[in-house]
Motif scaffolding. Structure first.
Motif, mmCIF file in Angstrom:
data_model
loop_
_atom_site.group_PDB
_atom_site.id
_atom_site.type_symbol
_atom_site.label_atom_id
_atom_site.label_comp_id
_atom_site.label_asym_id
_atom_site.label_seq_id
_atom_site.Cartn_x
_atom_site.Cartn_y
_atom_site.Cartn_z
ATOM 1 N N TYR A 36 2.184 -6.962 -17.350
ATOM 2 C CA TYR A 36 1.186 -6.567 -16.358
ATOM 3 C C TYR A 36 1.876 -6.252 -15.027
ATOM 4 C CZ TYR A 36 -3.119 -6.279 -13.744
ATOM 5 O OH TYR A 36 -4.144 -5.815 -12.965
ATOM 6 N N HIS A 45 1.706 -2.731 -13.162
ATOM 7 C CA HIS A 45 0.781 -2.667 -12.030
ATOM 8 C C HIS A 45 1.374 -3.060 -10.687
ATOM 9 C CE1 HIS A 45 -2.778 -2.037 -14.628
ATOM 10 N NE2 HIS A 45 -2.093 -2.777 -15.477
ATOM 11 N N CYS A 46 2.558 -3.614 -10.654
ATOM 12 C CA CYS A 46 3.105 -4.111 -9.388
ATOM 13 C C CYS A 46 4.538 -3.645 -9.127
ATOM 14 C CB CYS A 46 3.100 -5.642 -9.354
ATOM 15 S SG CYS A 46 1.676 -6.443 -10.120
ATOM 16 N N CYS A 83 5.707 -0.730 -6.647
ATOM 17 C CA CYS A 83 5.748 -0.937 -5.199
ATOM 18 C C CYS A 83 6.634 -2.113 -4.792
ATOM 19 C CB CYS A 83 4.342 -1.173 -4.650
ATOM 20 S SG CYS A 83 3.265 0.258 -4.840
ATOM 21 N N PHE A 116 11.173 -10.355 -5.631
ATOM 22 C CA PHE A 116 10.074 -10.216 -4.661
ATOM 23 C C PHE A 116 9.541 -11.596 -4.267
ATOM 24 C CE2 PHE A 116 5.400 -10.022 -4.066
ATOM 25 C CZ PHE A 116 5.352 -9.262 -2.901
ATOM 26 N N LEU A 157 7.794 -14.945 -0.603
ATOM 27 C CA LEU A 157 6.761 -15.973 -0.728
ATOM 28 C C LEU A 157 7.381 -17.366 -0.679
ATOM 29 C CD1 LEU A 157 4.860 -14.224 -3.680
ATOM 30 C CD2 LEU A 157 4.504 -13.897 -1.227
ATOM 31 N N ARG A 215 2.429 -13.679 5.979
ATOM 32 C CA ARG A 215 1.334 -12.848 6.447
ATOM 33 C C ARG A 215 -0.035 -13.433 6.127
ATOM 34 N NH1 ARG A 215 0.408 -6.652 5.206
ATOM 35 N NH2 ARG A 215 -1.400 -6.385 6.575
ATOM 36 N N PHE A 222 -6.329 -12.592 -0.889
ATOM 37 C CA PHE A 222 -5.769 -11.236 -0.761
ATOM 38 C C PHE A 222 -5.468 -10.665 -2.146
ATOM 39 C CE2 PHE A 222 -1.632 -8.940 -0.840
ATOM 40 C CZ PHE A 222 -2.057 -7.745 -0.290
ATOM 41 N N LEU A 223 -4.806 -11.476 -2.980
ATOM 42 C CA LEU A 223 -4.391 -10.970 -4.301
ATOM 43 C C LEU A 223 -5.576 -10.670 -5.207
ATOM 44 C CD1 LEU A 223 -1.202 -13.085 -5.115
ATOM 45 C CD2 LEU A 223 -1.348 -10.631 -4.610
#
Ligand code: HEC
Ligand code: HEC
Length: 158
Positions: free
Chosen positions: A24, A28-29, A32, A39, A44, A55, A63-64
């Protein structure tokens, strides 16, 4: 009965995408954000068991929920990122140069039977194999085994 078929279809597709959460991410990630482990470790942190970012703080989950996830993939994504933040990048340092991303190695070359990890296709117990493969220090072997074990749960075998 048509509505039933639709419900079954929706549940089915949600489960399928959550079953291999790394796939996934790849679909989908990745485009970016690049690889999930890098990442997560870069951006994080985990505070009191909760995944946060500079942030969004502890509102990161909200947010997610509205950021490229589905109800079925939100929790597995958060669990995956949390585990990555909490584990050292040993795989990236010692294995990815030859094997590429860890999820691919596990999909193709690792299996678990009775809670023990084995290499595929050889069927060798991984704990013993890694004592002379990959250049890990002896205290790093259990850490890598734990990550691979988690990946068995987070991916679907090919
Ligand atoms: C079309 C590009 C794009 C896609 C696809 C995408 N993101 Fe993002 N994401 C961004 C941007 C832009 C931001 C905000 C700027 C930033 O923090 O880099 C962001 C921010 C984030 C943050 C917060 C980072 C921080 O420092 O607060 C997380 C976590 C995140 N994305 C996870 C995901 C996940 C998980 C997926 C896939 C389910 C995903 N993103 C898909 C573009 C994308
Ligand atoms: C220098 C390149 C290289 C590095 C570094 C490396 N591997 Fe390998 N790995 C291979 C090759 C080549 C094979 C296939 C031949 C074999 O089984 O020995 C393999 C096979 C495997 C297998 C399948 C074994 C089986 O039983 O069939 C696993 C699992 C594995 N490696 C895990 C790892 C892990 C985990 C690391 C990091 C700690 C790592 N490898 C580091 C090259 C490498």
């Amino acid at each position: 009965m048509r509505w039933l078929a639709i419900v079954v279809l929706l549940i089915g597709s949600g489960a399928a995408s959550a079953a291999d959460i790394h796939l996934y991410w790849e679909n989908h990630c990745l485009e970016c954000h690049g690889h999930a482990g890098a990442f997560a470790r870069d951006r994080l942190t985990v505070e009191g068991g909760v995944l946060v970012s500079d942030r969004w703080g502890s509102g990161l989950d909200r947010f997610l929920a509205n950021h490229h996830t589905t109800p079925a993939t939100l929790e597995p994504i958060i669990a995956m990122l949390t585990a990555q933040v909490e584990s050292p990048p040993l795989y990236a340092e010692h294995c990815s140069g030859c094997h590429g991303i860890a999820a691919d190695l596990v999909r193709d070359s690792v299996e678990r039977r009775d809670d023990v990890l084995y290499g595929r296709p050889s069927g060798r117990p991984l704990a013993r194999f890694l004592a002379r493969h990959g250049g890990l220090a002896s205290d790093e072997i259990p850490v890598v085994l734990e990550s691979l074990d988690r990946l068995v749960d987070e991916t679907v075998r090919r």
